[in-house]
Design a protein around this motif. Structure first.
Motif, mmCIF file in Angstrom:
data_model
loop_
_atom_site.group_PDB
_atom_site.id
_atom_site.type_symbol
_atom_site.label_atom_id
_atom_site.label_comp_id
_atom_site.label_asym_id
_atom_site.label_seq_id
_atom_site.Cartn_x
_atom_site.Cartn_y
_atom_site.Cartn_z
ATOM 1 N N CYS A 10 -20.561 31.319 0.181
ATOM 2 C CA CYS A 10 -20.421 31.244 1.637
ATOM 3 C C CYS A 10 -18.999 30.816 2.025
ATOM 4 C CB CYS A 10 -21.425 30.239 2.202
ATOM 5 S SG CYS A 10 -21.334 30.031 3.986
ATOM 6 N N VAL A 11 -18.429 31.533 3.020
ATOM 7 C CA VAL A 11 -17.083 31.215 3.508
ATOM 8 C C VAL A 11 -17.114 30.534 4.876
ATOM 9 C CG1 VAL A 11 -15.947 33.014 2.162
ATOM 10 C CG2 VAL A 11 -16.741 33.521 4.486
ATOM 11 N N GLY A 12 -18.309 30.296 5.398
ATOM 12 C CA GLY A 12 -18.437 29.546 6.643
ATOM 13 C C GLY A 12 -18.063 30.305 7.895
ATOM 14 N N SER A 13 -18.238 31.618 7.902
ATOM 15 C CA SER A 13 -17.881 32.401 9.092
ATOM 16 C C SER A 13 -18.818 32.143 10.265
ATOM 17 C CB SER A 13 -17.849 33.898 8.772
ATOM 18 O OG SER A 13 -19.161 34.399 8.644
ATOM 19 N N GLY A 14 -20.053 31.753 9.975
ATOM 20 C CA GLY A 14 -21.005 31.420 11.036
ATOM 21 C C GLY A 14 -21.705 32.599 11.680
ATOM 22 N N ASP A 28 -21.643 20.256 7.572
ATOM 23 C CA ASP A 28 -20.387 19.737 8.127
ATOM 24 C C ASP A 28 -19.159 20.493 7.632
ATOM 25 O OD1 ASP A 28 -21.779 17.852 9.578
ATOM 26 O OD2 ASP A 28 -21.522 16.268 8.082
ATOM 27 N N ASN A 29 -19.289 21.201 6.523
ATOM 28 C CA ASN A 29 -18.178 21.990 5.987
ATOM 29 C C ASN A 29 -18.255 23.460 6.390
ATOM 30 O OD1 ASN A 29 -16.939 19.832 4.528
ATOM 31 N ND2 ASN A 29 -18.618 19.982 3.063
ATOM 32 N N GLY A 30 -19.255 23.803 7.209
ATOM 33 C CA GLY A 30 -19.418 25.177 7.658
ATOM 34 C C GLY A 30 -20.228 26.056 6.737
ATOM 35 N N ILE A 31 -20.765 25.496 5.668
ATOM 36 C CA ILE A 31 -21.535 26.265 4.685
ATOM 37 C C ILE A 31 -22.960 26.470 5.190
ATOM 38 C CG2 ILE A 31 -22.353 26.321 2.287
ATOM 39 C CD1 ILE A 31 -19.269 26.579 2.672
ATOM 40 N N VAL A 32 -23.484 27.662 4.936
ATOM 41 C CA VAL A 32 -24.813 28.034 5.424
ATOM 42 C C VAL A 32 -25.888 27.072 4.915
ATOM 43 C CG1 VAL A 32 -25.267 29.658 3.532
ATOM 44 C CG2 VAL A 32 -26.441 29.947 5.719
ATOM 45 N N VAL A 33 -26.821 26.785 5.811
ATOM 46 C CA VAL A 33 -28.013 26.005 5.503
ATOM 47 C C VAL A 33 -29.193 26.814 6.029
ATOM 48 C CG1 VAL A 33 -29.296 23.892 6.009
ATOM 49 C CG2 VAL A 33 -26.813 23.809 5.714
ATOM 50 N N LEU A 34 -30.182 27.048 5.180
ATOM 51 C CA LEU A 34 -31.385 27.746 5.627
ATOM 52 C C LEU A 34 -32.329 26.741 6.275
ATOM 53 C CD1 LEU A 34 -32.197 30.087 2.612
ATOM 54 C CD2 LEU A 34 -31.265 30.738 4.835
ATOM 55 N N LEU A 35 -32.697 27.008 7.508
ATOM 56 C CA LEU A 35 -33.695 26.180 8.186
ATOM 57 C C LEU A 35 -35.091 26.573 7.730
ATOM 58 C CD1 LEU A 35 -32.126 26.131 11.745
ATOM 59 C CD2 LEU A 35 -31.918 24.401 9.929
ATOM 60 N N THR A 36 -35.230 27.820 7.329
ATOM 61 C CA THR A 36 -36.441 28.340 6.701
ATOM 62 C C THR A 36 -36.028 29.508 5.834
ATOM 63 O OG1 THR A 36 -38.642 29.300 7.014
ATOM 64 C CG2 THR A 36 -36.982 29.858 8.660
#
Length: 64
Positions: A10-14, A28-36
């Protein structure tokens, strides 16, 4: 359908968060987090779009 996130790629593009914020978030670093990792029927189309839009290909759809 299940989504897998490779946080090392992940490059944190959002783009994922902008496309489907009920499935994806960023740390906090912009890295993807899966909520589900199992989107519901209402969020599946947008989650698929988010996977396709990921510039680093950190997201994968797994068929179960």
């Amino acid at each position: 359908m299940r989504i897998k996130a490779d946080t090392g790629v992940c490059v944190g593009s959002g783009q994922c968060v902008l496309t489907e914020p009920t499935v994806f978030d960023q740390d906090d670093n912009g890295i993807v987090v899966l909520l589900t990792d199992h989107p519901n029927d209402q969020t599946t189309p947008q989650a698929r779009d988010a996977v396709a839009l990921c510039p680093s290909r950190a997201l994968t759809i797994l068929q179960e």
